[in-house]
Design a protein around this motif. Sequence first.
Motif, short mmCIF file in Angstrom:
data_model
loop_
_atom_site.label_atom_id
_atom_site.label_comp_id
_atom_site.label_asym_id
_atom_site.label_seq_id
_atom_site.Cartn_x
_atom_site.Cartn_y
_atom_site.Cartn_z
N THR A 138 69.77 -0.35 61.02
CA THR A 138 69.51 0.56 59.91
C THR A 138 70.82 1.24 59.53
OG1 THR A 138 69.03 2.49 61.30
CG2 THR A 138 67.17 1.02 60.77
N PHE A 139 70.88 1.75 58.32
CA PHE A 139 72.08 2.47 57.90
C PHE A 139 72.26 3.73 58.74
CE2 PHE A 139 74.35 5.61 55.32
CZ PHE A 139 75.52 4.90 55.08
N LEU A 140 71.15 4.37 59.11
CA LEU A 140 71.22 5.57 59.93
C LEU A 140 71.90 5.28 61.26
CD1 LEU A 140 70.36 8.57 60.27
CD2 LEU A 140 68.25 7.72 61.31
N ALA A 141 71.49 4.20 61.92
CA ALA A 141 72.09 3.83 63.21
C ALA A 141 73.55 3.45 63.03
CB ALA A 141 71.31 2.69 63.85
N TYR A 142 73.84 2.68 61.98
CA TYR A 142 75.22 2.23 61.74
C TYR A 142 76.13 3.41 61.44
CZ TYR A 142 79.08 -0.56 59.85
OH TYR A 142 80.30 -1.13 59.64
N GLU A 143 75.70 4.29 60.55
CA GLU A 143 76.54 5.42 60.15
C GLU A 143 76.77 6.38 61.31
OE1 GLU A 143 78.51 7.67 56.89
OE2 GLU A 143 78.18 5.61 57.53
N SER A 144 75.72 6.60 62.11
CA SER A 144 75.89 7.49 63.26
C SER A 144 76.83 6.88 64.29
CB SER A 144 74.54 7.82 63.89
OG SER A 144 73.90 6.68 64.41
N SER A 145 76.85 5.55 64.39
CA SER A 145 77.80 4.90 65.31
C SER A 145 79.24 5.10 64.81
CB SER A 145 77.49 3.41 65.46
OG SER A 145 77.96 2.65 64.36
N CYS A 146 79.42 5.09 63.49
CA CYS A 146 80.76 5.35 62.92
C CYS A 146 81.19 6.79 63.22
CB CYS A 146 80.75 5.10 61.42
SG CYS A 146 80.45 3.39 60.95
N MET A 147 80.25 7.73 63.09
CA MET A 147 80.56 9.12 63.40
C MET A 147 80.88 9.27 64.88
SD MET A 147 77.51 10.84 61.14
CE MET A 147 77.80 12.52 61.68
N THR A 148 80.11 8.58 65.72
CA THR A 148 80.34 8.64 67.16
C THR A 148 81.71 8.08 67.51
OG1 THR A 148 77.96 8.45 67.62
CG2 THR A 148 79.47 7.88 69.42
N PHE A 149 82.08 6.97 66.87
CA PHE A 149 83.40 6.41 67.11
C PHE A 149 84.48 7.39 66.66
CE2 PHE A 149 87.17 4.01 65.76
CZ PHE A 149 87.52 3.46 66.99
N GLY A 150 84.27 8.06 65.54
CA GLY A 150 85.23 9.06 65.08
C GLY A 150 85.41 10.17 66.09
N ASP A 151 84.29 10.63 66.68
CA ASP A 151 84.37 11.65 67.72
C ASP A 151 85.17 11.15 68.93
OD1 ASP A 151 82.86 13.71 66.49
OD2 ASP A 151 80.99 12.71 67.02
N LEU A 152 84.89 9.92 69.34
CA LEU A 152 85.59 9.35 70.50
C LEU A 152 87.07 9.14 70.20
CD1 LEU A 152 82.93 6.72 71.68
CD2 LEU A 152 83.34 8.99 72.61
N ALA A 153 87.38 8.68 68.99
CA ALA A 153 88.78 8.46 68.61
C ALA A 153 89.57 9.77 68.63
CB ALA A 153 88.86 7.81 67.23
N SER A 154 88.95 10.83 68.16
CA SER A 154 89.60 12.13 68.16
C SER A 154 89.94 12.58 69.57
CB SER A 154 88.70 13.16 67.48
OG SER A 154 89.23 14.46 67.58
N LYS A 155 89.07 12.25 70.54
CA LYS A 155 89.25 12.69 71.91
C LYS A 155 90.15 11.75 72.72
CE LYS A 155 84.77 15.04 72.05
NZ LYS A 155 85.34 16.38 71.94
N TYR A 156 89.99 10.44 72.52
CA TYR A 156 90.67 9.47 73.38
C TYR A 156 91.89 8.82 72.75
CZ TYR A 156 86.66 9.93 76.46
OH TYR A 156 85.69 10.43 77.29
N CYS A 157 92.04 8.94 71.43
CA CYS A 157 93.22 8.39 70.75
C CYS A 157 93.83 9.46 69.86
CB CYS A 157 92.84 7.17 69.91
SG CYS A 157 92.07 5.83 70.81
#
Length: 560
Positions: free
Chosen positions: A172-191
Amino acid sequence: MADVEYVCFVDRDKMGELCQNSGPGQLTCTDPRELKQLARQGHWAKNHSIRAQVYQQLIKGIPCRTVTPDAEVYRDIVDKVVGKRKVSSLPLPEIVDGSPVPGYCLNREGVGAAHKIVTCIANQFPDISYCPVLPAIVALLLHFSQDEAECFEKVCRLLACNEPGRRMIDQTFLAYESSCMTFGDLASKYCPGAHKLILATSRSQDVLEVYSDWLRWIFGDLPLPFAARVLDVFLVEGYKILYRVALALLKFFRKMRVEVLEESGGAGGTGGDLQDEMQIFVQRVGKFVTPEKLLEKAFGIRLFSRKEIRLLQMANEKSLKQKGITVKQKRRNVHLVVDTESFKSDIVSVKEMRDIWAWIPERFALCQPQLLFTTSEHGCSLNRFYAQSEGYEPTLLLIRTTDQEVCGAYLSTDWAERRRNGNKLSFFGTGECFVFRLKPEVERYEWVVIRHPELSLAVPPRNAESPQPPSEDAPGSSDRLSPFLDARHFNASKAASMFMAGSQESIVIGGGDGNALYIDAELNHGRTARCNTFDNQPLCSENFQIAVLEQWGFQDAMSS
C-alpha cells in the motif's frame, strides 16, 4: 539438477560468473542461524542452480494465507488475463506506479515473462494498491526460476506472507511512504555525514524526496550481482537487511561522490538533482565496491532491533493516517513548512529553524512550527510555560543567552507527564529526545544508546515491562502503549535514560553526572554540563543567564 533448467529467461553472456556452478553441489542445512551465516557469506552465490533451489526452499517455508495463488493458478489464468495482446506491448498495472521491469540479465523472453507475471499478480491480489518494487522482484526471481509459473508462485508467497511481525513486500502507499520516512529517520541517525550532504546540496528538493527512492536503489538500480546477494540475505533475515544495505549505499555515496560526478561527466553538479546522482552511483556501484564490501558495510551498522524499527514504522504510519495521507499525492517541500513570510522568532532565523527541522523525526517534518511560549510575550514564569506547553507533543525548546549563545532541546513527550509522580521530580520521555547548540557552532547530541548501542542490550521479549508491539488492528492499540525508543525496551542504566523532567522549581533535560540543561523557576538562570543521557559537551557557558526562551510545537500543515 542441471543448471540449464534455470537459464531459459536469461542472457548467459551477461550473467557471466553468476551463471556458473562452481560453488557447493547441494545445501542440506535447515538451521536458521546457520542459514543466516551462510547467506551472509554468499555460500551459494557461485552456484546458480543451488541458489535457485535455496530460493525455492526458503520461499516455500514462508507461512502464507490459506488461499495463496500457486503455479497451477498461473497456468490456468495467464491466457485469460493476458489474452491475445503482444507481450512486448503489455502495459504494467497501475499498482507499480510506472516502475519498469529492470533488465538485469534477462533476455527478451524474460522481460516479456516479467510483464505477464506482474499482470497476473495484480489480477490475483486486488487488495494490493501500491507496489512499485514488484517488477524488480519478479525480474530478479525469474533469473532463478524454471518457468513463469514457478516465479509467479514464489512472488505470490512473498506477498501473502502472514507470519506475525514478518514483513516482506510493501503493498500500500501508506506502508511504502512510512518505510521512506523510517529510512529518513535511520539515515539521519546512522549516516549523519551523508544526511548533511543531502541537506546542503539538494537545494530544489526535500530531503525525504531523495530518500523516497531508497527501495528502488536496491530493487531496480543495483546491478544483478549486488541485488542477488541482497536477495540471498533478505529471504533469510527479512526487511531489516534492506535498511542496512540502503544505509551502506548512502555511506559509500558520500565517500565517493566526487568520483561519481566524474564518472557521469558532472551530471547533477553542485546543488543539482541528488536523486539522479544517487541513482547513477547505485547503478555503477560495481566500479567502486564489491558486493562483499557493500554487505560488510551493511552488517557493520549497529541498527535498532526489529522491534524498535517496527515501532518507528507504526508511529510513521499513524502520523500519515492522521494527516489523511493514505494514497499517493504531491509531496510538500519541507522548505515551505518553515515559511519565510510567517515565521518569526527572537532566537533563530528561518534558515536555522530549517536546519533544526532536518533533525526531527520524519513524521513531524511536514508539520509547521507553532510558537507556544516565549518569555518576550508570556513573561518569565515556569507555571505559564507549563500552561502554554501542556497538550503538545513533541515540543522544541530554544534558548538564547545574554552572551548570544543559542542552544535547545527536542522533547518527545507532553510536559503534562511530569504530574504522574505528584510533586516529585521524575524523568520521562523517550530516546527520540536530543539536545543541541547552534551558536557559536552547530552540534547535536542524541541519546547515547543510539550512538553507542553497546551500552544497552534489547530487553528479552519475555520481560513483562517490554510488551511486543501492539497490532495495528488490535482494539485500543496505540504507539503510546509502547513508543519507539522507550527506555523500557533497553537494558540501559537509569542515568542513561534521564530525558526530561519538570517541577515547580525547575526544568531538567538530561541526567547522570550532570544535566544537559537546568533552568530555574524564574526562567532567568540556567546551567549546562555533560550528562550520561546524551554524552554531550556543555551546550553554552556552563552557568548562563537567559535572554529569551521559546517553546515551539508542531502544527499539522495539512490542516492549517
